[in-house]
Scaffold this active site. Structure first.
Site, PDB file in Angstrom:
ATOM      1  N   SER A 110     -38.887 -39.773  19.864  1.00 62.09           N
ATOM      2  CA  SER A 110     -39.248 -41.143  19.493  1.00 62.09           C
ATOM      3  C   SER A 110     -40.756 -41.322  19.481  1.00 62.09           C
ATOM      4  O   SER A 110     -41.475 -40.665  20.247  1.00 62.09           O
ATOM      5  CB  SER A 110     -38.646 -42.125  20.490  1.00 62.09           C
ATOM      6  OG  SER A 110     -39.150 -43.428  20.265  1.00 62.09           O
ATOM      7  N   TYR A 169     -37.939 -45.409  29.038  1.00 63.30           N
ATOM      8  CA  TYR A 169     -37.432 -44.725  27.850  1.00 63.30           C
ATOM      9  C   TYR A 169     -38.523 -43.830  27.245  1.00 63.30           C
ATOM     10  O   TYR A 169     -38.300 -42.659  26.948  1.00 63.30           O
ATOM     11  CB  TYR A 169     -36.973 -45.781  26.838  1.00 63.30           C
ATOM     12  CG  TYR A 169     -36.577 -45.264  25.474  1.00 63.30           C
ATOM     13  CD1 TYR A 169     -35.322 -44.723  25.253  1.00 63.30           C
ATOM     14  CD2 TYR A 169     -37.461 -45.357  24.389  1.00 63.30           C
ATOM     15  CE1 TYR A 169     -34.939 -44.274  23.994  1.00 63.30           C
ATOM     16  CE2 TYR A 169     -37.093 -44.921  23.130  1.00 63.30           C
ATOM     17  CZ  TYR A 169     -35.837 -44.380  22.933  1.00 63.30           C
ATOM     18  OH  TYR A 169     -35.478 -43.932  21.689  1.00 63.30           O
TER      19      TYR A 169
END
Lengths: 246, 441
Positions: free
Chosen positions: A138, A151
């Site tokens: 990501s 995250y």
């Protein structure tokens, strides 16, 4: 043993997983889908068979059950050419700040599990002397942000793992692709405020993964705009960065 | 609540929008005033729930396909573009496609969309064998010509008002290539255009583009496009049997100011379009199915050409017998007014399939108008001509017709409502369109 090209998609029921499976099946690959709920994958398997007339296998896989990884790999009917990990858990940052169980789930789902399973495949691929490993990481891993650093840090770890693995595996004929999708309109991002021009649909990510595999690209930002955005975010001095609200 | 509009961007209204992920969740999403929405290509208020709109595009799986017969079972959210791109290269295409490929299967059934072959091959519903329908009452039923046939014929063309279409089984057409052999005929006025369409009855595909700003002797001047599926032998050496459908390279990035569409720009465009078409008239040539069937899809977000206030499409069908006189009168009024947009479409239709299906044997004329000034009054006047001629308006394009116009045009409404009532006694399934046109007040 089939002589056709084959791809294994870990996290096959996610929107990006479905899109990647479609892109590869369209290009003539046989597909194996792996996920926690095999019955839930049946309609997607039927879809791929009906659309593209390819072989589709289904396998049970839980990214948190690391103890079962070796038997999972061992039980596959054949070693695929390509393995793609799309598993991950966005979680809720505010909850993860005080709830250790939730924070652990985010860290393990985005880093520990994906890294361990791809590491296992890497050894098998290196022994064979060929193969491609794709990790969907990501842009959130490029720099920790106040709003999602649990995250983001797990994705950062995963990106670093893929980068190191790539350096080592390339000498053994194995290619590693890191995918940084940016904003994608999926179940995971439903209800979130996404910035329109920086947001893509899942099929765009699926096609980008296929292209990256075929062109042996190392790291892809699905939308080129993200490369620039993240370059700016990465180069901001920490003194400035910590004052920004995002 | 979310602001929602159709492709014409008029009206813009509030509705609760849900995107369920399973059929069970679709069922749970239905409450008072719910309608299903596909890809949002209905022009007006047909796919906006009276209170809640359920988006179905996430259901895009093919369930099964039999290459021996061309029978396919799919979820209602599959887009025609996806179907064409996936099965075209395998030698199969939908029997019926409308002017855009970005519509969902569920939407195509609900509007019983017609294509350029309606005069000889009928509408979309004709090639649907069965449907999985979630009724307003909460049942999930399979409906076909033999089983639950009332529900089947009310759902085809029923604008989503019988319940939510979940899946459909339909037949695809076997084709040798994805190319169309096209013949262009230029017609100098309305009589010539109608003669050319009559003569084109034997062609599989036929449609006329009318210059709706041409007046006087030029009134109704048109280009008529006839088409047949091309076989392999007709392709240039080395050409792929199936052309690639490109994403639109051109796209309208912002709402254009209303000044962009004016008498002069439209007249100039139409003059150029007519002359270029007329130059190609006569011979036949082979074109990709994409520009042939979907000319407007090549410009992304073309609805923005009409500016922020949106546009209205007026699509009527006039029974064969009185068609010439009424079409002439409508075109004359439109030409005098001078603000209809670009090109209008004229084509012949045959018999419809569903109880509420739009087509009837005759001529259909589609015109676009920007939303401004006294356009609503003007279109009411046009409606009176349509009603007097025994015609009706297409619900998938409508945003403004009156109850009286609708009731006069759709005499089977009572039968439709009786079936609707039996499937949904509590009246859960309602759209802004049904509220406007025929729900009990």
């Amino acid at each position: 043993m089939t002589s056709r090209k084959s791809v294994l998609v870990l996290g096959g029921s996610s929107d990006i997983g479905r899109a990647a499976a479609r892109a590869f099946a369209k290009a003539g690959y046989d597909v194996a889908l792996a996920g926690r709920d095999v019955a839930a994958l049946e309609p997607d398997a039927a879809d791929l068979r009906a659309r593209y007339n390819v072989e589709v296998g289904l396998h049970k896989f839980d990214v948190l059950d690391t103890a079962a990884f070796e038997s999972f790999v061992g039980a596959l009917p054949a070693l695929p050419e390509i393995v793609i990990s799309i598993v991950g858990l966005l979680g809720v940052q505010q909850d993860a700040e005080s709830d250790l169980v939730h924070a652990t789930a985010i860290m393990r789902s985005n880093y520990e599990g994906p890294a361990l399973i791809l590491g296992l495949f890497a050894e098998k691929f290196l022994a064979r002397g060929s193969g491609t490993i794709v990790g969907v990481s990501s842009v959130a891993g490029d720099r920790g942000r106040a709003s999602n650093y649990v995250y983001g840090s797990a994705k950062a770890g995963f990106s670093a793992f893929l980068s190191g693995l790539r350096a080592r595996a390339s000498r053994g004929g194995v290619h590693v692709v890191t995918v940084k999708p940016g904003f994608v309109r999926t179940r995971m991002t439903e209800g979130m405020k996404l910035i329109g021009p920086l947001t893509v649909e899942a099929p765009v990510v699926g096609d980008a993964i296929l292209r990256a595999v075929e062109n042996k690209t190392d790291v892809i930002y699905v939308s080129g705009k993200w490369r620039l955005v993240m370059l700016i975010i990465k180069t901001l001095p920490e003194a400035v960065f910590k004052k920004l609200k995002f | 609540m979310t602001l929602v509009s159709g492709w014409g961007r008029f009206p813009v209204v509030d509705s609760d929008v849900l995107r369920p992920r399973s059929f069970a969740a679709v069922g749970e999403a239905v409450s008072a005033g719910t309608i299903a929405r596909g890809n949002g290509r209905a022009y007006g208020d047909a796919a906006i729930g009276a209170a809640r709109t359920v988006t179905m595009t996430g259901f895009d799986r093919v369930r099964s396909f039999d290459p021996a017969t061309g029978r396919i079972r799919l979820e209602a959210g599959v887009l025609l573009s996806d179907l064409i791109d996936t099965f075209g290269p395998r030698g199969f295409l939908p029997f019926v496609v409308p002017g855009t490929r970005f519509v969902s299967i569920g939407g195509a059934i609900a509007a019983d969309v017609h294509g350029k072959n309606h005069h000889c091959e009928g509408g979309f519903g004709r090639y649907v064998d069965s449907l999985l329908l979630r009724t307003g009452q909460g049942e999930v039923i399979e409906a076909s010509r033999d089983e639950n046939s009332d529900a089947f014929f009310a759902t085809v063309g029923g604008m989503g008002l019988t319940g939510i279409i979940l899946e459909a089984t339909m037949r695809l057409r076997r084709v040798e290539t994805g190319w169309i052999r096209e013949r262009v005929i230029s017609a100098s006025d309305l009589d010539a255009a109608m003669r050319a369409l009559e003569a084109g009855d034997a062609a599989t595909y036929s449609v006329a583009w009318i210059d709706c700003v041409a007046r006087g002797r030029d009134l109704g001047r048109s280009l008529i496009y006839l088409g047949e599926h091309a076989d392999r032998g007709e392709l240039a050496e080395g050409a792929d049997a199936f052309p690639v459908g490109k994403d639109s390279r051109l796209s309208v990035p912002v709402d254009l100011p209303s000044i962009a569409l004016n008498r002069i720009s439209v007249r100039a465009f139409n003059e150029l379009y007519y002359r270029m078409g007329a130059r190609r008239a006569g011979g036949s040539h082979v074109v990709s199915l994409y520009p042939y069937f979907f000319p407007l899809d090549s410009v992304g977000d073309w609805n923005r050409i009409y500016g922020k206030r949106g546009f209205l499409q007026h699509q009527c069908v006039i029974p064969q017998a009185g068609a010439r006189a009424v079409l002439g009168e409508i075109l004359d009024r439109v030409a005098r007014r001078g603000d209809a947009s670009f090109l209008a479409v004229l084509k012949k239709l045959g018999q419809g399939n569903g109880i509420l299906s739009f087509p009837l044997p005759g001529y259909t004329l589609a015109l676009d108008f920007p939303v401004k000034g006294d356009i609503l009054n003007f279109l009411d006047e046009i409606d009176r001509l349509v009603v007097a001629a025994g015609g009706r308006l297409y619900l998938a394009k409508d945003a403004r017709q009156s109850r009286a116009t609708f009731e006069a045009g759709y005499p089977a409404l009572q039968r439709f409502n009786a079936i609707r009532k039996s499937l949904d006694p509590a009246g859960n399934i309602r759209s802004k369109l049904s509220q406007r046109l025929f729900d009990e007040v």
